[in-house]
Motif scaffolding. Structure first.
Motif, PDB file in Angstrom:
ATOM      1  N   PRO A   9     -42.128   1.597  24.520  1.00  0.00           N
ATOM      2  CA  PRO A   9     -41.910   0.512  25.499  1.00  0.00           C
ATOM      3  C   PRO A   9     -43.072  -0.463  25.619  1.00  0.00           C
ATOM      4  CG  PRO A   9     -41.216   2.618  26.400  1.00  0.00           C
ATOM      5  CD  PRO A   9     -41.910   2.915  25.110  1.00  0.00           C
ATOM      6  N   ALA A  10     -44.301   0.003  25.382  1.00  0.00           N
ATOM      7  CA  ALA A  10     -45.467  -0.870  25.546  1.00  0.00           C
ATOM      8  C   ALA A  10     -45.412  -2.090  24.641  1.00  0.00           C
ATOM      9  CB  ALA A  10     -46.748  -0.087  25.277  1.00  0.00           C
ATOM     10  N   ALA A  11     -44.690  -1.974  23.522  1.00  0.00           N
ATOM     11  CA  ALA A  11     -44.598  -3.080  22.572  1.00  0.00           C
ATOM     12  C   ALA A  11     -43.412  -3.981  22.865  1.00  0.00           C
ATOM     13  CB  ALA A  11     -44.492  -2.527  21.150  1.00  0.00           C
ATOM     14  N   MET A  12     -42.781  -3.805  24.036  1.00  0.00           N
ATOM     15  CA  MET A  12     -41.549  -4.528  24.343  1.00  0.00           C
ATOM     16  C   MET A  12     -41.727  -5.450  25.553  1.00  0.00           C
ATOM     17  SD  MET A  12     -38.975  -1.320  23.706  1.00  0.00           S
ATOM     18  CE  MET A  12     -37.475  -2.282  23.738  1.00  0.00           C
ATOM     19  N   SER A  13     -40.868  -6.434  25.651  1.00  0.00           N
ATOM     20  CA  SER A  13     -40.934  -7.396  26.758  1.00  0.00           C
ATOM     21  C   SER A  13     -40.416  -6.771  28.048  1.00  0.00           C
ATOM     22  CB  SER A  13     -40.084  -8.626  26.426  1.00  0.00           C
ATOM     23  OG  SER A  13     -38.704  -8.278  26.420  1.00  0.00           O
ATOM     24  N   GLY A  14     -40.663  -7.471  29.155  1.00  0.00           N
ATOM     25  CA  GLY A  14     -40.171  -6.984  30.441  1.00  0.00           C
ATOM     26  C   GLY A  14     -38.660  -6.862  30.477  1.00  0.00           C
ATOM     27  N   GLY A  15     -37.973  -7.835  29.882  1.00  0.00           N
ATOM     28  CA  GLY A  15     -36.517  -7.775  29.842  1.00  0.00           C
ATOM     29  C   GLY A  15     -36.008  -6.587  29.047  1.00  0.00           C
ATOM     30  N   GLN A  16     -36.667  -6.301  27.930  1.00  0.00           N
ATOM     31  CA  GLN A  16     -36.272  -5.148  27.119  1.00  0.00           C
ATOM     32  C   GLN A  16     -36.557  -3.837  27.850  1.00  0.00           C
ATOM     33  OE1 GLN A  16     -38.612  -6.247  23.665  1.00  0.00           O
ATOM     34  NE2 GLN A  16     -36.776  -6.752  22.486  1.00  0.00           N
ATOM     35  N   GLN A  17     -37.682  -3.773  28.568  1.00  0.00           N
ATOM     36  CA  GLN A  17     -37.992  -2.559  29.328  1.00  0.00           C
ATOM     37  C   GLN A  17     -36.977  -2.340  30.440  1.00  0.00           C
ATOM     38  OE1 GLN A  17     -42.109  -1.630  30.336  1.00  0.00           O
ATOM     39  NE2 GLN A  17     -42.818  -3.231  28.958  1.00  0.00           N
ATOM     40  N   GLN A  18     -36.516  -3.436  31.068  1.00  0.00           N
ATOM     41  CA  GLN A  18     -35.517  -3.269  32.121  1.00  0.00           C
ATOM     42  C   GLN A  18     -34.190  -2.813  31.526  1.00  0.00           C
ATOM     43  OE1 GLN A  18     -35.022  -2.180  34.900  1.00  0.00           O
ATOM     44  NE2 GLN A  18     -35.838  -3.821  36.175  1.00  0.00           N
TER      45      GLN A  18
END
Length: 352
Positions: free
Chosen positions: A131-140
């Motif tokens: 998840p650290a390599a992902m955007s806020g939208g992707q994490q949501q």
């Protein structure tokens, strides 16, 4: 009988009552939104349904079961949080699968269900990423997939988009609504954003100070607000100033001045050239422009009138349609556009 009911819900903290006799009902597959300002009780109500904070009194029933008698981890409720709440050391796949392992779901079924959940939120190609390599939208989206993968009886979402930028919020709210329709899970969604609530809800419950102001469809909440609070909170509102100017306007419209508050939406007003007449059932109110605000798809024109300062919304303003402060104009006010509220801020009928 409704799928979920909360009846006379009260939550008392030391010196503060967060919920004061709240009752709601949610149908199967319904997208039901709790809308209101910070401190109105909407998150307290959501947490009571989830089991994080029990009610002081009242009942919560889900599909015929008393939820207050069931521990939180056994309520079969999916929860999506504001801050994503993903595990940074686990892959996307393992984040989504996290809730299935305690339920002793077989490994092959875990693979299938996680793949389906990731596909629903368009993350199937990123299953092995951290998840650290992902955007806020992707994490949501990870949080949403994890909430859905357990096949919950109820999905709860607490301000899930508030940490995202405006463009991404709009994109993701549409995706959330599309996914919810597809999986047909009863969903309770908490937000303070009235545009968001109007865009995605089947019904909206507007709350203030621990109580319910109004429950209705987006069209009912915006177009037929039953209290002054709802009218002010959902959308923008002009309030006619008390005085001779207001009294004259009401008289010309054939209305007896028997209300404490007279209001009108900016989009229900129109600009006319100075001195231009009004059709039957309307009044051309003389005024002077004091401010012009261009917003792209619309413009807001602030006009000083004898009935007070009124904002007029102009849709699709032409490129050169700038109005100059000091310019004389008239504001077209239609009788049917006025909304009246009594001294207790309750809506009054103008019929008859």
């Amino acid at each position: 009988m409704a799928y979920l009911t909360v009846t006379d819900g009260v939550k008392q903290f030391t010196g503060f009552r967060a919920l004061n006799g709240v009752s709601i009902s949610v149908e199967r597959g319904e997208f039901f939104t709790l809308l209101g300002p910070s401190g109105c009780g909407k998150t307290t109500l959501l947490r009571a349904i989830a089991g994080f904070n029990d009610l002081t009194s009242g009942s919560i029933m889900l599909d015929g079961q008393d939820l207050r008698a069931i521990p939180p981890h056994k309520r079969d409720i999916g929860m999506v949080f504001q801050d994503y709440a993903v595990f940074p050391h686990l892959s996307v796949f393992d984040n989504v699968a996290f809730g299935l392992k305690p339920r002793k779901v077989p490994a092959e079924q875990i693979k299938t269900r996680v793949a389906e959940a990731l596909s629903a939120v368009h993350l199937q190609a990123l299953a092995e990423r951290l998840p650290a390599a992902m955007s806020g939208g992707q994490q949501q989206r990870i949080g949403l997939a994890r909430a859905m993968v357990i096949n919950p009886r109820l999905l709860l979402m607490d301000e899930p988009l508030s940490n995202l930028d405006a463009k991404l919020r709009i994109e993701l709210r549409e995706e959330i609504r599309d996914i919810q329709k597809r999986v047909d899970i009863a969903t309770i969604y908490v937000t303070h954003d009235q545009e968001e609530a109007l865009a995605i809800s089947d019904r909206i419950c507007v709350m203030s100070a621990g109580h319910i102001e109004q429950i209705g469809t987006p069209q009912e909440i915006y177009g037929n607000p039953q209290t002054l609070f709802v009218a002010n909170f959902v959308g923008t509102l002009n309030t006619l100033a008390d005085g001779e100017g207001r009294a004259k306007l009401l008289a010309e419209l054939g209305i007896s001045a028997n209300a404490a508050h007279w209001t009108i939406r900016p989009e229900r007003l129109s600009l006319l050239e100075a001195g231009q007449g009004a059709p039957s059932g309307a009044v051309a109110l003389a005024g002077t422009i004091s401010k012009f605000t261009y917003l792209g798809r619309e413009a807001h024109v602030l006009v000083d009138t004898p009935a007070g300062a009124l904002v007029v919304q102009v849709s699709n303003p032409a490129l050169g349609a700038v109005r100059t402060p000091g310019e004389a104009v008239s504001v077209l006010v239609e009788r049917s556009a006025l909304m009246a509220f009594d001294a207790d801020s309750k809506r009054l009928s103008l019929e008859g």
